[in-house]
Design a protein around this motif. Structure first.
Motif, mmCIF file in Angstrom:
data_model
loop_
_atom_site.group_PDB
_atom_site.id
_atom_site.type_symbol
_atom_site.label_atom_id
_atom_site.label_comp_id
_atom_site.label_asym_id
_atom_site.label_seq_id
_atom_site.Cartn_x
_atom_site.Cartn_y
_atom_site.Cartn_z
ATOM 1 N N ARG A 3 -47.633 -0.271 15.536
ATOM 2 C CA ARG A 3 -47.259 1.036 15.418
ATOM 3 C C ARG A 3 -47.758 2.110 16.115
ATOM 4 O O ARG A 3 -47.309 3.067 16.760
ATOM 5 N N GLN A 4 -49.224 1.919 16.044
ATOM 6 C CA GLN A 4 -50.168 2.996 16.649
ATOM 7 C C GLN A 4 -49.921 3.160 18.246
ATOM 8 O O GLN A 4 -50.052 4.076 18.837
ATOM 9 N N GLU A 5 -49.558 1.810 18.875
ATOM 10 C CA GLU A 5 -49.312 1.614 20.228
ATOM 11 C C GLU A 5 -47.860 2.279 20.493
ATOM 12 O O GLU A 5 -47.636 2.937 21.595
ATOM 13 N N LEU A 6 -47.043 2.052 19.639
ATOM 14 C CA LEU A 6 -45.748 2.816 19.804
ATOM 15 C C LEU A 6 -45.927 4.399 19.962
ATOM 16 O O LEU A 6 -45.167 5.017 20.661
ATOM 17 N N SER A 23 -50.002 15.197 22.345
ATOM 18 C CA SER A 23 -51.189 14.229 21.897
ATOM 19 C C SER A 23 -51.332 14.325 20.227
ATOM 20 O O SER A 23 -51.853 13.753 19.624
ATOM 21 N N HIS A 24 -50.868 15.339 19.721
ATOM 22 C CA HIS A 24 -51.078 15.839 18.250
ATOM 23 C C HIS A 24 -49.702 15.389 17.504
ATOM 24 O O HIS A 24 -49.966 15.154 16.435
ATOM 25 N N VAL A 25 -48.676 14.762 18.176
ATOM 26 C CA VAL A 25 -47.614 14.710 17.360
ATOM 27 C C VAL A 25 -47.409 13.436 16.502
ATOM 28 O O VAL A 25 -48.090 12.281 16.858
ATOM 29 N N GLY A 26 -46.966 13.494 14.965
ATOM 30 C CA GLY A 26 -46.847 12.360 14.038
ATOM 31 C C GLY A 26 -45.582 12.146 14.051
ATOM 32 O O GLY A 26 -44.531 12.802 14.515
ATOM 33 N N GLU A 27 -45.428 11.068 13.069
ATOM 34 C CA GLU A 27 -44.288 10.702 12.918
ATOM 35 C C GLU A 27 -43.204 11.441 12.130
ATOM 36 O O GLU A 27 -42.056 11.373 12.433
ATOM 37 N N GLU A 28 -43.520 12.199 11.429
ATOM 38 C CA GLU A 28 -42.774 13.257 10.782
ATOM 39 C C GLU A 28 -41.973 14.281 11.385
ATOM 40 O O GLU A 28 -41.344 15.162 10.822
ATOM 41 N N GLN A 29 -42.740 14.497 12.682
ATOM 42 C CA GLN A 29 -42.359 15.705 13.300
ATOM 43 C C GLN A 29 -40.805 15.602 14.015
ATOM 44 O O GLN A 29 -40.393 14.469 13.823
ATOM 45 N N THR A 66 -36.114 12.523 13.588
ATOM 46 C CA THR A 66 -37.585 12.477 13.488
ATOM 47 C C THR A 66 -38.299 11.438 14.585
ATOM 48 O O THR A 66 -37.462 10.436 15.088
ATOM 49 N N VAL A 67 -39.516 11.842 14.795
ATOM 50 C CA VAL A 67 -40.072 10.654 15.655
ATOM 51 C C VAL A 67 -40.423 9.197 14.834
ATOM 52 O O VAL A 67 -40.160 8.310 15.664
ATOM 53 N N LYS A 68 -40.314 9.311 13.577
ATOM 54 C CA LYS A 68 -40.309 8.075 12.867
ATOM 55 C C LYS A 68 -39.028 7.109 12.915
ATOM 56 O O LYS A 68 -38.952 6.098 13.245
ATOM 57 N N GLN A 69 -37.887 8.062 12.982
ATOM 58 C CA GLN A 69 -36.665 7.349 13.323
ATOM 59 C C GLN A 69 -36.512 6.886 14.414
ATOM 60 O O GLN A 69 -36.100 5.551 14.435
#
Length: 79
Positions: A3-6, A23-29, A66-69
């Motif tokens: 997941r970290q690599e993704l 570089s700061h983007v998280g999954e919930e963004q 979202t990035v997570k989706q």
């Protein structure tokens, strides 16, 4: 691919396409809040498909906010 690599791949591709630092983007963004419009989203997904050698049908991108989706969808294709 972990997941970290993704998320790292997402950040790299988004940075190249939008020419901004992600570089700061998280999954919930939310992707739209990052300034990536629908065309940018298609470019981003296309770049990830080429990099990971996977195919993601356009109809599966409907509703992705979202990035997570997006990473969940890509992760299913990679495995």
């Amino acid at each position: 691919m972990t997941r970290q690599e993704l998320i790292g791949l997402f950040r790299k591709m988004a940075t190249e396409i939008a020419e901004k630092d992600f570089s700061h983007v998280g999954e919930e963004q939310k992707i739209a809040e990052l300034g990536i419009d629908s065309l940018g989203m298609l470019e981003l997904v296309g770049a990830m498909e080429r990099e990971l050698e996977v195919q993601i049908p356009d109809e599966q991108l409907v509703g992705i906010q979202t990035v997570k989706q997006l990473l969940d969808l890509v992760e299913k294709r990679v495995q």
